[in-house]
Design a protein around this motif. Structure first.
Motif, mmCIF file in Angstrom:
data_model
loop_
_atom_site.group_PDB
_atom_site.id
_atom_site.type_symbol
_atom_site.label_atom_id
_atom_site.label_comp_id
_atom_site.label_asym_id
_atom_site.label_seq_id
_atom_site.Cartn_x
_atom_site.Cartn_y
_atom_site.Cartn_z
ATOM 1 N N LYS A 71 0.833 -1.219 0.000
ATOM 2 C CA LYS A 71 0.000 0.000 0.000
ATOM 3 C C LYS A 71 0.863 1.263 0.000
ATOM 4 N N ASP A 72 2.141 1.137 0.342
ATOM 5 C CA ASP A 72 3.025 2.302 0.407
ATOM 6 C C ASP A 72 3.840 2.523 -0.872
ATOM 7 N N LEU A 73 3.584 1.716 -1.912
ATOM 8 C CA LEU A 73 4.314 1.883 -3.171
ATOM 9 C C LEU A 73 3.643 2.946 -4.044
ATOM 10 N N VAL A 74 4.458 3.825 -4.596
ATOM 11 C CA VAL A 74 3.990 4.859 -5.528
ATOM 12 C C VAL A 74 4.828 4.738 -6.791
ATOM 13 N N PHE A 75 4.177 4.799 -7.958
ATOM 14 C CA PHE A 75 4.868 4.484 -9.207
ATOM 15 C C PHE A 75 5.115 5.717 -10.077
ATOM 16 N N ALA A 76 6.251 5.674 -10.771
ATOM 17 C CA ALA A 76 6.560 6.658 -11.816
ATOM 18 C C ALA A 76 7.391 5.949 -12.872
ATOM 19 N N ALA A 77 7.440 6.522 -14.064
ATOM 20 C CA ALA A 77 8.184 5.875 -15.152
ATOM 21 C C ALA A 77 8.672 6.900 -16.157
ATOM 22 N N TRP A 78 9.706 6.493 -16.880
ATOM 23 C CA TRP A 78 10.163 7.225 -18.066
ATOM 24 C C TRP A 78 9.904 6.347 -19.282
ATOM 25 N N ASP A 79 9.513 6.937 -20.394
ATOM 26 C CA ASP A 79 9.376 6.164 -21.634
ATOM 27 C C ASP A 79 9.410 7.114 -22.818
ATOM 28 N N PRO A 80 10.077 6.697 -23.915
ATOM 29 C CA PRO A 80 10.107 7.546 -25.112
ATOM 30 C C PRO A 80 8.769 7.603 -25.841
ATOM 31 N N ILE A 81 7.842 6.713 -25.486
ATOM 32 C CA ILE A 81 6.495 6.730 -26.061
ATOM 33 C C ILE A 81 5.571 7.348 -25.017
ATOM 34 N N PRO A 82 4.766 8.370 -25.384
ATOM 35 C CA PRO A 82 4.051 9.166 -24.382
ATOM 36 C C PRO A 82 2.792 8.534 -23.798
#
Length: 438
Positions: A71-82
């Motif tokens: 429950k404490d995980l928060v996600f972010a990402a990088w990607d060349p496709i938007p």
């Protein structure tokens, strides 16, 4: 051992928001909502035996060591496709849209990839528009560091971890630019071609004191400069290449042959794969990187220098075939020629109809949680105890990689016991029998 508690929120930053990353994110959210089980995850489902068998102490790993809660995980990402995570997951076609994506559509749409550090020279088959611009690679790395700081502040996070879930880069070998921090930073400023995008992510993470796990066979953190940075800054690193389908089976079968002293004359492996990973690996330069990762395992397990009669003449072939209709549902086919008593030949055929991202997603979860644990426990540098998850595990200078899946599992669990002050389990078992006293 003094382990800092897993207080607050853990930011899991993923390089790449394709099939693996979206399957991982959507899977965790489904689990958090009680809609599914985290099958395949040791950190969530596996138990660990403590003490003697007669004590019957067998807690789940997540109840034994202080891991971050899902429950404490928060996600972010990088990607060349938007594409946002929902759109990317639908396009990947791994998860059932009605059962596992629609119920969490708003959550997934809220995860939009940050512009990536991307250069088509290193991944020939991909075209990206959501890409960072800067005058040199040093500035690109600084932009990634800003992303990490901004995400941590914006989301109110306590800690971060970065996992590479992106495509396989072209084959590179270590060179002068990779030997020291000074030479690496100078090479970044000069846009040296030996500095691949994945190295910029690793450098940025280490400079921000963020653990970094490499899920592709790229030359990323297994470089002198990265190992030195990780040690100096007390940050965990590890890799490389998630051990999912065919290689997982090799790390099970090859130790069985060696345990029984059965000979091996040849092992032919082919893969049929139709996702973005398959398309990238259709390029010979990217395939070379993957091939090196897959080929090394057998030699390390079988030790032909110690057993030349059994393994001195093994013919090992690996092929990956891009076949779009198959999508993420990969087929790994192995023909294994072994020989036994008096040299008589035998054959084994393995046809593993596996789902690549379904096997990879729980690995991403475990690596995020265990690398965060390692950071809080003060375990800096190479995390060899997590070799269980990688095709080409990193190891300290002067050693060799341990590829046997069962030894890797023992190493992982014994490390957790050691961290928590429990005695190691050797499986000797002699203490249960009367003759042990004689």
């Amino acid at each position: 051992m003094d382990i800092a508690p897993a207080n607050g929120k853990l930011g899991v930053m993923l390089v790449g928001l394709g099939a693996v990353a979206t399957t991982f994110i959507a899977g965790v959210e489904n689990v958090r909502r009680g809609r599914a089980l985290p099958i395949g995850s040791l950190s969530q489902m596996a138990t660990i035996r403590l003490g003697k068998r007669t004590e019957k102490r067998v807690p789940k790993i997540k109840d034994f060591v202080p891991l971050a809660d899902l429950k404490d995980l928060v996600f972010a990402a990088w990607d060349p496709i938007p594409d946002d995570a929902y759109t990317a997951a639908v396009k990947a076609g791994v998860l059932d849209q009605h059962e596992h994506l629609e119920p969490i559509k708003a959550f997934l749409q809220g995860i939009k990839p940050m512009p990536a550090v991307f250069d088509q020279y290193y991944v020939k088959r991909l075209h990206g528009t959501n890409v960072k611009r800067a005058k040199n690679k040093r500035e690109l790395a600084e932009l990634l560091r800003e992303d990490m700081r901004d995400f941590k502040q914006r989301a109110g996070l306590d800690r971060l971890v970065v996992v590479w879930c992106a495509s396989t880069e072209v084959f590179l070998t270590p060179g002068p630019a990779h030997q020291s921090v000074e030479s690496f930073e100078q090479a970044m400023e000069q846009n040296d071609q030996s500095i691949a995008p994945s190295m910029l992510y690793a450098y940025a993470a280490l400079m921000e004191n963020v653990p970094f796990a490499n899920g592709a066979p790229n030359l990323t953190v297994d470089l002198p400069v990265m190992e030195r940075l990780a040690d100096e800054r007390h940050v965990p690193i590890g890799g490389k290449d998630f051990k999912t389908g065919q290689t997982m089976m090799k790390s099970v079968l090859a130790p069985a042959f060696k345990a029984r002293m059965l000979g091996l004359s040849g092992w032919y492996s082919t893969n049929i794969l139709g996702n973005r990973d398959g398309e990238v690996l259709d390029d010979p330069e990217s395939f070379k990187t993957k091939e090196e990762s897959k080929l090394g395992l057998l030699e390390h397990i079988l030790q032909p220098d110690l057993y030349p009669e059994l393994y001195g003449k093994v013919y090992h072939k690996v092929r990956i075939n891009y076949y779009p209709p198959r999508g993420d549902n990969k087929e790994g086919w192995d023909n294994i020629d072994i020989f036994g008593w008096l040299g008589y030949p035998m054959q084994i055929k393995v046809d593993f109809l596996c789902r690549d991202s379904i096997l990879a997603a729980p690995i991403v979860l475990d690596l995020a949680l265990f690398f965060d644990l390692a950071g809080r426990a003060g375990l800096s540098g190479i995390q060899e105890w997590l070799s269980f998850y990688f095709k080409s595990p990193q190891f300290a200078a002067g050693l060799y990689a341990e590829h046997d899946l069962f030894i890797q599992q023992t190493k992982l669990k014994n490390t957790l016991r050691w961290m928590m002050g429990e005695e190691q389990i050797t499986h000797l078992g002699i203490e249960y029998y009367e003759y042990a006293e004689k």
